[in-house]
Design a protein around this motif. Sequence first.
Motif, PDB file in Angstrom:
ATOM      1  N   ILE A   1       5.597 -18.000 -16.508  1.00 55.89           N
ATOM      2  CA  ILE A   1       4.215 -17.541 -16.642  1.00 55.89           C
ATOM      3  C   ILE A   1       4.214 -16.021 -16.805  1.00 55.89           C
ATOM      4  O   ILE A   1       4.769 -15.303 -15.979  1.00 55.89           O
ATOM      5  N   GLN A   2       3.590 -15.555 -17.879  1.00 56.62           N
ATOM      6  CA  GLN A   2       3.370 -14.127 -18.091  1.00 56.62           C
ATOM      7  C   GLN A   2       1.938 -13.809 -17.671  1.00 56.62           C
ATOM      8  O   GLN A   2       1.023 -14.566 -17.996  1.00 56.62           O
ATOM      9  N   LEU A   3       1.750 -12.703 -16.973  1.00 57.81           N
ATOM     10  CA  LEU A   3       0.403 -12.360 -16.513  1.00 57.81           C
ATOM     11  C   LEU A   3       0.191 -10.859 -16.516  1.00 57.81           C
ATOM     12  O   LEU A   3       1.148 -10.079 -16.476  1.00 57.81           O
ATOM     13  N   GLY A   4      -1.070 -10.463 -16.580  1.00 55.62           N
ATOM     14  CA  GLY A   4      -1.387  -9.049 -16.569  1.00 55.62           C
ATOM     15  C   GLY A   4      -2.780  -8.806 -16.027  1.00 55.62           C
ATOM     16  O   GLY A   4      -3.644  -9.684 -16.046  1.00 55.62           O
ATOM     17  N   TYR A   5      -2.970  -7.579 -15.516  1.00 49.22           N
ATOM     18  CA  TYR A   5      -4.239  -7.161 -14.939  1.00 49.22           C
ATOM     19  C   TYR A   5      -4.807  -5.976 -15.712  1.00 49.22           C
ATOM     20  O   TYR A   5      -4.078  -5.263 -16.418  1.00 49.22           O
ATOM     21  N   GLU A   6      -6.089  -5.747 -15.564  1.00 49.79           N
ATOM     22  CA  GLU A   6      -6.728  -4.607 -16.218  1.00 49.79           C
ATOM     23  C   GLU A   6      -6.180  -3.285 -15.699  1.00 49.79           C
ATOM     24  O   GLU A   6      -6.298  -2.253 -16.362  1.00 49.79           O
ATOM     25  N   SER A   7      -5.564  -3.300 -14.520  1.00 46.67           N
ATOM     26  CA  SER A   7      -5.002  -2.089 -13.918  1.00 46.67           C
ATOM     27  C   SER A   7      -3.643  -1.715 -14.508  1.00 46.67           C
ATOM     28  O   SER A   7      -3.005  -0.783 -14.029  1.00 46.67           O
ATOM     29  N   ASP A   8      -3.172  -2.423 -15.526  1.00 44.38           N
ATOM     30  CA  ASP A   8      -1.861  -2.229 -16.147  1.00 44.38           C
ATOM     31  C   ASP A   8      -0.716  -2.823 -15.333  1.00 44.38           C
ATOM     32  O   ASP A   8       0.453  -2.620 -15.660  1.00 44.38           O
ATOM     33  N   LEU A   9      -1.037  -3.551 -14.292  1.00 44.52           N
ATOM     34  CA  LEU A   9      -0.033  -4.331 -13.571  1.00 44.52           C
ATOM     35  C   LEU A   9       0.274  -5.580 -14.399  1.00 44.52           C
ATOM     36  O   LEU A   9      -0.656  -6.260 -14.864  1.00 44.52           O
TER      37      LEU A   9
ATOM     38  N   ASP B   1       0.814  -1.217   0.000  1.00 46.31           N
ATOM     39  CA  ASP B   1       0.000   0.000   0.000  1.00 46.31           C
ATOM     40  C   ASP B   1       0.849   1.270   0.000  1.00 46.31           C
ATOM     41  O   ASP B   1       0.311   2.374  -0.173  1.00 46.31           O
ATOM     42  N   GLN B   2       2.167   1.125   0.194  1.00 48.77           N
ATOM     43  CA  GLN B   2       3.034   2.293   0.365  1.00 48.77           C
ATOM     44  C   GLN B   2       3.988   2.531  -0.804  1.00 48.77           C
ATOM     45  O   GLN B   2       4.906   3.336  -0.699  1.00 48.77           O
ATOM     46  N   ILE B   3       3.787   1.854  -1.915  1.00 45.56           N
ATOM     47  CA  ILE B   3       4.722   1.999  -3.043  1.00 45.56           C
ATOM     48  C   ILE B   3       4.057   2.655  -4.250  1.00 45.56           C
ATOM     49  O   ILE B   3       4.517   2.504  -5.385  1.00 45.56           O
TER      50      ILE B   3
ATOM     51  N   THR C   1       1.460   3.210  -7.212  1.00 48.70           N
ATOM     52  CA  THR C   1       0.713   2.296  -8.082  1.00 48.70           C
ATOM     53  C   THR C   1       1.631   1.191  -8.570  1.00 48.70           C
ATOM     54  O   THR C   1       2.597   1.456  -9.309  1.00 48.70           O
ATOM     55  N   PRO C   2       1.399  -0.052  -8.174  1.00 49.63           N
ATOM     56  CA  PRO C   2       2.264  -1.146  -8.642  1.00 49.63           C
ATOM     57  C   PRO C   2       2.019  -1.424 -10.118  1.00 49.63           C
ATOM     58  O   PRO C   2       0.884  -1.398 -10.590  1.00 49.63           O
ATOM     59  N   PHE C   3       3.113  -1.669 -10.856  1.00 51.94           N
ATOM     60  CA  PHE C   3       2.948  -1.947 -12.287  1.00 51.94           C
ATOM     61  C   PHE C   3       3.777  -3.124 -12.782  1.00 51.94           C
ATOM     62  O   PHE C   3       3.589  -3.561 -13.909  1.00 51.94           O
ATOM     63  N   LEU C   4       4.690  -3.653 -11.945  1.00 50.63           N
ATOM     64  CA  LEU C   4       5.548  -4.744 -12.411  1.00 50.63           C
ATOM     65  C   LEU C   4       5.725  -5.798 -11.335  1.00 50.63           C
ATOM     66  O   LEU C   4       6.009  -5.482 -10.178  1.00 50.63           O
ATOM     67  N   ILE C   5       5.585  -7.070 -11.723  1.00 53.57           N
ATOM     68  CA  ILE C   5       5.765  -8.218 -10.828  1.00 53.57           C
ATOM     69  C   ILE C   5       6.895  -9.092 -11.352  1.00 53.57           C
ATOM     70  O   ILE C   5       6.934  -9.427 -12.541  1.00 53.57           O
ATOM     71  N   ASP C   6       7.804  -9.459 -10.467  1.00 54.71           N
ATOM     72  CA  ASP C   6       8.880 -10.402 -10.801  1.00 54.71           C
ATOM     73  C   ASP C   6       8.878 -11.485  -9.730  1.00 54.71           C
ATOM     74  O   ASP C   6       9.296 -11.252  -8.594  1.00 54.71           O
TER      75      ASP C   6
ATOM     76  N   GLY D   1       6.510  -0.344  -7.905  1.00 50.99           N
ATOM     77  CA  GLY D   1       5.473   0.663  -8.051  1.00 50.99           C
ATOM     78  C   GLY D   1       6.042   2.019  -8.406  1.00 50.99           C
ATOM     79  O   GLY D   1       7.257   2.187  -8.576  1.00 50.99           O
ATOM     80  N   THR D   2       5.182   3.010  -8.480  1.00 56.70           N
ATOM     81  CA  THR D   2       5.598   4.352  -8.889  1.00 56.70           C
ATOM     82  C   THR D   2       6.356   5.086  -7.800  1.00 56.70           C
ATOM     83  O   THR D   2       7.005   6.104  -8.060  1.00 56.70           O
TER      84      THR D   2
END
Length: 330
Positions: A216-224, A138-140, A142-147, A245-246
Amino acid sequence: MRRRAAVIGLGHQALEDHLPGLLGSNRAELVAVCDSDPDILRRRRESFQVAAFGQVADLLDAAAPDFVIVAVPHHAGRAVVEECAGRGVHVLKEKPFATSLSEARELAAICRAGQIELMVTLQRRFNPIYTSAEQFLDQIGTPFLIDGRYTFHTDDPGGGWRGKVQQAGGGCIIDMGYHLIDLLLWYFGLPSRVMADFSATAVPGSGYDAEDTAVIQLGYESDLYGSVLLSRWVAPKTEKLHVVGTRGSVLLTKGRVQRLDLRGAVVEELSRPHAPANAATAQIDYFCRVLDGERLNTSSPRHQLAHAAFIASCYQSKAAGHYIDPKEML
């Protein structure tokens, strides 16, 4: 008064987690064990001094447990759950919930008809490190990338029933990958697109068909978006989830969670150097509270249908050669 519990399936997972977990619980007591192997059954009966049975039905009838912990090979799980549901016995089941999405739907219906609680064992949900990671996220911004990465090396990645898709339902994705998939669904929900590539070729000529390595490649509607590497061949042993995140990132490893700034410096961290050897007791006690109406079952068949859809989309995307939306499978 403690609840009566039995363990069905006396392999490594039962010996390392579930049996010690029951012995440490103040809400449940071990009253019986069950295994189809007479030699294993004899050794466990002598070790734990409880009633021992070679057949599930005999255990349920004679020992009358309030719930059972099911730690059998993947393909044997459905029959055990059905047997328990028919007698109104609750189930704490080793992951995965099911070997396929269709089986998951059948198991959910069986549990509803038998009016039993079923909870899948996901020990990380009972570790404060993983709970804290949710707060750090919650403190980073907007999250946009997962590794994500969960790997270890075993010389025989296709050994036994785990190497056979027909029995295991799949390889590293449905087995060890279940834990990392659960974290993704816990923290972010079900993705809108999933695509996997995988192979069963780490040991040429071994004859197994369950994948030993997968990306596995994955994505969300939130651009994550992001990727996850799973392998039971790749060294060194690594378990991590890095979310960028941003305003910073969160790095989650086994036993530690860190919040990093944009340059990678540690802003804050939590570690658990004196954690118990296993989280099985906390999980068992929580399940007892679920049965007593004091807690919600957050790993119920209803929740596990999402896990089954994610996994099914991995395997389907490999065959289709394009992204799959797991939400469309539900």
